[in-house]
Design an enzyme around this catalytic site. Structure first.
Site, mmCIF file in Angstrom:
data_model
loop_
_atom_site.group_PDB
_atom_site.id
_atom_site.type_symbol
_atom_site.label_atom_id
_atom_site.label_comp_id
_atom_site.label_asym_id
_atom_site.label_seq_id
_atom_site.Cartn_x
_atom_site.Cartn_y
_atom_site.Cartn_z
ATOM 1 N N CYS A 156 0.828 -1.219 0.000
ATOM 2 C CA CYS A 156 0.000 0.000 0.000
ATOM 3 C C CYS A 156 0.862 1.270 0.000
ATOM 4 C CB CYS A 156 -0.991 -0.037 1.157
ATOM 5 S SG CYS A 156 -2.369 1.126 0.959
ATOM 6 N N LYS A 177 -12.158 8.059 -1.027
ATOM 7 C CA LYS A 177 -11.398 6.934 -0.496
ATOM 8 C C LYS A 177 -11.794 5.624 -1.180
ATOM 9 C CE LYS A 177 -10.115 4.733 3.887
ATOM 10 N NZ LYS A 177 -10.290 4.746 5.357
ATOM 11 N N SER A 206 -7.748 0.139 1.215
ATOM 12 C CA SER A 206 -8.158 1.239 2.081
ATOM 13 C C SER A 206 -7.166 2.374 1.883
ATOM 14 C CB SER A 206 -8.181 0.787 3.548
ATOM 15 O OG SER A 206 -8.516 1.869 4.397
ATOM 16 N N HIS A 249 -4.297 -4.580 0.679
ATOM 17 C CA HIS A 249 -3.967 -5.078 2.017
ATOM 18 C C HIS A 249 -4.453 -6.514 2.164
ATOM 19 C CE1 HIS A 249 -2.332 -1.625 4.176
ATOM 20 N NE2 HIS A 249 -3.228 -0.855 3.584
ATOM 21 N N GLU A 251 -3.184 -8.782 3.690
ATOM 22 C CA GLU A 251 -2.888 -9.290 5.031
ATOM 23 C C GLU A 251 -3.993 -8.991 6.045
ATOM 24 O OE1 GLU A 251 -1.641 -5.014 5.352
ATOM 25 O OE2 GLU A 251 -1.682 -6.560 3.796
ATOM 26 N N ARG A 263 -14.485 3.373 13.289
ATOM 27 C CA ARG A 263 -13.706 4.483 13.844
ATOM 28 C C ARG A 263 -14.120 5.797 13.216
ATOM 29 N NH1 ARG A 263 -8.054 4.263 11.499
ATOM 30 N NH2 ARG A 263 -9.285 5.119 9.766
#
Length: 320
Positions: A156, A177, A206, A249, A251, A263
Site C-alpha cells: 500500500c 477513499k 483502504s 492489504h 494481510e 472508527r
C-alpha cells in the site's frame, strides 16, 4: 527467549517461524494450531532459516505483526523475522514497552543481510512524501535494501513510497477513499507470484491515493501482473523479483476494515460502507471474508519463488 513456531503434528503447511514467546502474536498463532519448537531442536535441522525483516510503519503495530506473521507462517519453509521501527518517529498507538522489547532500529541491523523484507503501509498517504517525519530514514532503508535484501515486498503506502523513491512515480489523489474488497484479475496468469490464483481474486483496499498505469508503464522497469477495474493496479514487480509492489492489504484480518469504518463513522467523519464487505451492505451483519485464500497464496509464492528459490545461501553474496 526466542522460540521457533513449527508445524503441529497433523497440521500441514505451517512454517516454522521464529518469534518471541512474549510477543502478543504468539498466543494468537498458537491458538491457530502453530506448534512451538525450541531453537535447540531447530538447530538439528540442516537448513538455514530465511531471514525476513518487517519494517512496520502501521500505527496498530501489534495487529499488523500478527497479520503478517500468520501469512509468513503458512508454508513449509523455516523463517526468522526481525521487527524494525523508525528511530525518527515515536509511535503514539503502540506501548513503548512493546517496541523496546520486540523491535530494533535500522542502525541496529544495518550491517546485517536479509533474504526478504516487508515494508508495510502507513496512514500518511495524503502528505507529500518529503513531509513524512521519517521519510529520510525510510529512504535510507530502501537504498540499503538494494545491497542487503534479496527481495523487498512493499504494501500500500509502502508500495507508493518505494515506487516514488526508486522510480520517481508520483502518487495521485483519488476523488474519494477507495475502501472495501475488490475483484482483481491476473494480467500475467503464468507469473510465479500468482501461481495457483483463480481467474478472479479478491483483495481489500483502504486508501486515498493511487498510482497511474501510464506512469508505471512509462517507467519501463516494472511489470504489471494484476489489476482491478475498480481499484486500479494491484501488483507490480521488477524483472528479477527483487522488488514487489502490492497496492492492497491482503494481510488484513476479517475485521480490520470494520475497525476503520466504525472508527470514522463514530467520529462523524464522511465514510461509506466498505464495498463488497458486508452482506447486502448491512453493517449489522458479520463481514464476508473472500480474500484469505489468495492472501496465503501471495505470501507463500513470494517466500518460495522470489526469496527461497533464488536467494544466495551466503547472504553476503547479495548482489545490489
Amino acid at each position: 527467549r526466542r522460540i521457533l513456531l513449527s508445524p503441529q503434528k497433523g497440521v500441514e503447511g505451517k512454517m516454522p517461524i521464529k518469534i518471541s514467546n512474549e510477543l502478543p502474536a504468539y498466543r494468537t498463532l498458537t491458538e491457530e494450531n502453530i506448534f512451538v519448537m525450541t531453537e535447540n531442536r531447530a538447530s538439528t535441522q540442516d537448513i538455514r532459516p530465511l531471514r525476513i525483516a518487517i519494517v512496520n510503519l502501521m500505527p496498530t503495530k501489534i495487529d499488523t505483526e500478527t497479520q503478517l506473521l500468520r501469512l509468513l507462517g503458512n508454508t513449509a519453509l523455516q523463517v526468522e523475522t526481525e521487527l524494525i521501527m523508525m528511530s525518527t518517529h515515536v509511535s503514539r498507538n503502540t506501548p513503548m514497552e512493546h517496541l523496546t522489547a520486540f523491535y530494533r532500529t535500522f542502525d541496529e541491523i544495518r550491517d546485517q543481510n536479509f533474504d526478504g523484507m516487508i515494508i508495510t503501509g502507513a496512514p500518511v498517504e495524503q502528505m507529500p512524501f518529503e513531509e513524512v517525519e521519517y521519510w529520510k530514514e525510510l529512504c535510507e532503508i530502501m537504498e540499503w535494501s538494494k545491497k542487503h535484501v534479496h527481495s523487498t515486498f512493499h504494501i500500500c503506502w509502502g508500495a507508493q513510497a518505494g515506487l516514488y523513491y526508486h522510480y520517481g512515480i508520483q502518487k495521485r489523489t483519488l476523488d474519494k477513499k477507495l475502501f472495501g474488497v475488490f475483484a482483481h484479475r491476473a494480467e500475467r496468469k503464468n507469473y510465479i507470484l500468482l501461481r495457483g490464483f483463480d481467474d478472479v481474486f479478491m483483495a481489500p483496499h483502504s486508501r486515498h491515493t493511487t498510482v497511474l498505469r501510464s506512469d508505471v508503464e512509462a517507467c519501463g522497469q516494472l511489470k504489471i501482473i494484476a489489476s482491478s477495474q475498480e481499484a486500479g493496479i494491484y501488483a507490480m514487480i521488477t524483472e528479477n523479483g527483487r522488488q514487489v509492489y502490492i497496492m492492497g492489504h491482503s494481510e488484513y484480518d476479517p475485521r480490520t476494515l470494520e475497525k476503520e469504518y466504525l472508527r470514522d463513522k463514530n467520529a462523524g467523519l464522511p465514510i461509506e460502507v466498505p464495498k463488497n464487505y458486508y452482506p447486502n451492505d448491512d453493517d449489522t451483519k458479520p463481514p464476508m471474508v473472500t480474500w484469505r485464500g489468495h492472501a496465503n497464496l501471495l505470501y507463500a509464492n513470494w517466500l518460495n519463488y522470489m526469496v527461497y528459490q533464488t536467494t544466495p545461501y551466503d547472504l553476503d553474496q547479495i548482489d545490489g
